[in-house]
Design an enzyme around this catalytic site. Structure first.
Site, PDB file in Angstrom:
ATOM      1  N   SER A 184      23.042  29.593 -22.950  1.00 44.90           N
ATOM      2  CA  SER A 184      22.455  30.500 -23.923  1.00 44.90           C
ATOM      3  C   SER A 184      23.453  30.733 -25.070  1.00 44.90           C
ATOM      4  O   SER A 184      24.035  29.771 -25.569  1.00 44.90           O
ATOM      5  CB  SER A 184      22.095  31.797 -23.193  1.00 44.90           C
ATOM      6  OG  SER A 184      21.111  32.510 -23.840  1.00 44.90           O
ATOM      7  N   ASP A 436      11.679  26.579 -21.442  1.00 44.08           N
ATOM      8  CA  ASP A 436      12.454  27.686 -21.992  1.00 44.08           C
ATOM      9  C   ASP A 436      12.097  27.867 -23.463  1.00 44.08           C
ATOM     10  O   ASP A 436      12.239  26.929 -24.253  1.00 44.08           O
ATOM     11  CB  ASP A 436      13.935  27.333 -21.846  1.00 44.08           C
ATOM     12  CG  ASP A 436      14.853  28.348 -22.492  1.00 44.08           C
ATOM     13  OD1 ASP A 436      14.388  29.446 -22.850  1.00 44.08           O
ATOM     14  OD2 ASP A 436      16.048  28.030 -22.622  1.00 44.08           O
ATOM     15  N   HIS A 461      15.539  28.255 -18.723  1.00 42.40           N
ATOM     16  CA  HIS A 461      16.789  28.661 -19.377  1.00 42.40           C
ATOM     17  C   HIS A 461      18.018  28.382 -18.494  1.00 42.40           C
ATOM     18  O   HIS A 461      18.146  28.943 -17.427  1.00 42.40           O
ATOM     19  CB  HIS A 461      16.693  30.151 -19.702  1.00 42.40           C
ATOM     20  CG  HIS A 461      17.558  30.614 -20.840  1.00 42.40           C
ATOM     21  ND1 HIS A 461      17.637  29.958 -22.052  1.00 42.40           N
ATOM     22  CD2 HIS A 461      18.365  31.689 -20.953  1.00 42.40           C
ATOM     23  CE1 HIS A 461      18.464  30.608 -22.855  1.00 42.40           C
ATOM     24  NE2 HIS A 461      18.929  31.667 -22.216  1.00 42.40           N
TER      25      HIS A 461
END
Ligand SMILES: *[C@@H]1O[C@H](CO)[C@@H](O)[C@H](O)[C@H]1NC(C)=O
Ligand SMILES: *[C@@H]1O[C@H](CO)[C@@H](O)[C@H](O)[C@H]1NC(C)=O
Ligand SMILES: *[C@@H]1O[C@H](CO)[C@@H](O)[C@H](O)[C@H]1NC(C)=O
Ligand SMILES: *[C@@H]1O[C@H](CO)[C@@H](O)[C@H](O)[C@H]1NC(C)=O
Ligand SMILES: *[C@@H]1O[C@H](CO)[C@@H](O)[C@H](O)[C@H]1NC(C)=O
Ligand SMILES: *[C@@H]1O[C@H](CO)[C@@H](O)[C@H](O)[C@H]1NC(C)=O
Length: 505
Positions: A184, A436, A461
């Site tokens: 991320s 995601d 993710h």
């Protein structure tokens, strides 16, 4: 026209509310965390790392006296598997939250450490967790823009470089190859770190990092289109029920006695309710479930079963609920917010922040301007467009500052990334799972022999960074195998070159 629009800001992890109609709604709802049956936890009783602190400089880019102030930066270290000086060092470049939480959700580093004889280090990002400037006084650090001004990605990466170099000196491990890992925003930092500090890190595994979700490089509709697709590909009916529900909620909320009906239908606590809050609360569940649509049960943003979107759509498609939309939505939301079954009522006013993600609001108001909130006609959410002006107004009100939406691409690039990095960069893996919503802003194509995109249709993710379980599907095992093999190539090339250099010197 829908009287609400989706929040302007999503932390990569946490959805942040900032538009007026959402201002009261804080979608941070983490029922007391339990670990699902097939999820291993690294932080049950004793923590699998030692916690250390490093005296870090406040401002790396200025020589006025106040920039020499220091703060204590936390890092976690595990040397159980380390082969000692020369053996690899794997560093997690912390993102917007408590580093212990990221360490728990990056089991991949633990899983592969024995094979690589690697030292594991997880560094906390400044202004998060316990790494707070101003003597660790969070209130003071977050008090105003003057004190928050040292919170930036560039400062954070300079922290990481400083700490890594110092740690290597202390361990007499200056020759150890360092590989940075991140998921991320942490993955964005890992990739950028490799580009900015190639003398510190020999490579980066950058998982689910939307480094192209800036300016207009990626469409503002991409994020919600992926969520739409996640539900729609599960079941057309499921998509239609959700898409059709927003107007029904609005109409009910504005009708006589409607809010009480909604409260009852959704089991919402007595303290606070509004139509917007319910819509925000529901949409949060859909966004997060898309992000964490993992193939095994998990407990990252919330405890969830394997393939939670499938479970949600099963509830929505359940024929025994007839055409009762609210009952269907309640059942779906219950999967996200109450999988443990121990939540007595849903508290829409809950603004607790157990993973300490709040600083993202500042980052999103300065450099992390990532337009993701557009909804086109097909979207599962009501039609709306991203508004930079609205975002800027919010930031002006909250911090008395204007965002700099073009700074990130100025500092790190992004436009024509393939052309630029093909000639200049090396040794980066970009992993993206196409379920995601952030994957739309990721690097999805191979750029060169050593800047590699691993794209997995079924992935969510940073699923690759999770602990391996015996229930992992083949595609996930294959992704990790590929990553391990690339890491091995980088490291053996490094040793090979080092050896060659020592002969020629
Ligand atoms: C490192 O991690 C392993 C695996 O979780 C654990 O057994 C070990 O105790 C940890 N070592 C340290 C020094 O924390
Ligand atoms: C390296 O050692 C010095 C002296 O003990 C210490 O102050 C510093 O914090 C250490 N660096 C790291 C990264 O732990
Ligand atoms: C991005 O696109 C929007 C809408 O098409 C436009 O208003 C805006 O000026 C563009 N921004 C940049 C930085 O190109
Ligand atoms: C919903 O079902 C009830 C009875 O099951 C029926 O009377 C009603 O017309 C249906 N409403 C819609 C909108 O289909
Ligand atoms: C949570 O789940 C439990 C067990 O299924 C249920 O009794 C409870 O009512 C649920 N909570 C809410 C708020 O619906
Ligand atoms: C990129 O190349 C690797 C082989 O080096 C391959 O495994 C991978 O599938 C390629 N990625 C894409 C998106 O084509």
């Amino acid at each position: 026209m829908a009287p609400w629009i989706l929040p302007l800001l999503y932390s990569l992890i946490l959805l942040q509310s900032s538009t007026s109609s959402f201002a009261k709604f804080q979608p941070r709802y983490f029922p007391s965390s339990i670990i699902g049956p097939s999820t291993r936890s690294v932080a049950s009783n004793s923590e699998p790392y030692k916690t250390k602190y490093f005296t870090q400089i406040l401002d790396h880019f200025n020589y006025i006296p106040q920039s020499y102030q220091t703060f204590q930066q936390r890092y976690l270290i595990n040397d159980t598997f380390w082969g000692g000086p020369n053996a690899p060092i794997f560093v997690y470049t912390g993102n917007e939250g408590n580093i212990e939480w990221f360490a728990q959700n990056t089991g991949f580093m633990y899983d592969i450490a024995p094979e690589f004889k690697a030292l594991l280090v997880f560094i906390e990002h400044r202004y998060y967790g316990k790494s707070i400037p101003y003597g660790g006084d969070k209130k003071k650090a977050y008090k105003n823009s003057k004190n928050l001004g040292y919170l930036s990605s560039t400062q954070a990466m300079a922290d990481y470089a400083t700490l890594i170099i110092d740690l290597k000196n202390n361990l007499t491990a200056t020759n150890s190859p360092v590989v940075v890992f991140g998921g991320s925003y942490g993955g964005m930092l890992a990739a950028w770190f490799r580009l900015k500090y190639p003398h510190v890190a020999i490579g980066a595994l950058s998982s689910s990092s939307p480094i192209l979700q800036f300016e207009n490089i990626t469409s503002q509709y991409s994020f919600n289109n992926i969520i739409t697709q996640d539900f729609r590909s599960e079941s057309e009916n499921c998509y239609k029920v959700i898409k059709g529900s927003w107007k029904q909620i609005e109409d009910t909320a504005s009708s006589h006695g409607g809010l009480e009906l909604l409260r009852k239908s959704f089991h919402i606590c007595k303290n606070y309710i509004s139509g917007d809050a319910i819509e925000g609360w529901l949409s949060t569940a859909f966004v997060y479930t898309s992000m964490t649509d993992y193939p095994t049960s998990s407990s990252f943003l919330a405890p969830l079963p394997a393939y939670p979107i499938k479970q949600m759509c099963k509830a929505i498609d359940n024929p025994s609920l007839g055409n009762d939309t609210f009952a269907k939505l309640y059942q779906a939301a219950n999967i996200y917010y109450n999988y443990t079954g121990d939540v007595p009522c849903f508290d829409l006013a809950d603004d607790s922040d157990p993973h300490d993600l709040g600083g993202w609001q500042w980052q999103a108001c300065t450099e992390m301007v990532m337009p993701t909130s557009g909804n086109n006609k097909e979207s599962i959410f009501p039609v709306s467009a991203y508004s930079y002006t609205g975002h800027a107004q919010y930031c002006e009100a909250a911090y008395n500052i204007q965002p700099r939406p073009t700074w990130i691409t100025t500092e790190f690039g992004g436009h024509d990334i393939a052309k630029v990095l093909k000639r200049f960069g090396s040794n980066i893996i970009f992993f993206n799972g196409l379920r995601d919503p952030w994957s739309g802003g990721g690097v999805l194509k191979n750029i060169s022999k050593s800047i590699i995109a691993i794209v997995e249709k079924e992935g969510a993710h940073h699923v690759d960074l999770r602990f391996a379980t015996d229930k992992d599907p083949k595609w996930l095992r294959d992704v990790r195998k590929k990553e391990i093999s690339i890491l091995k190539d980088w490291i053996s090339e490094y040793y090979h070159n080092n050896l060659a250099d020592s002969y020629t010197n």
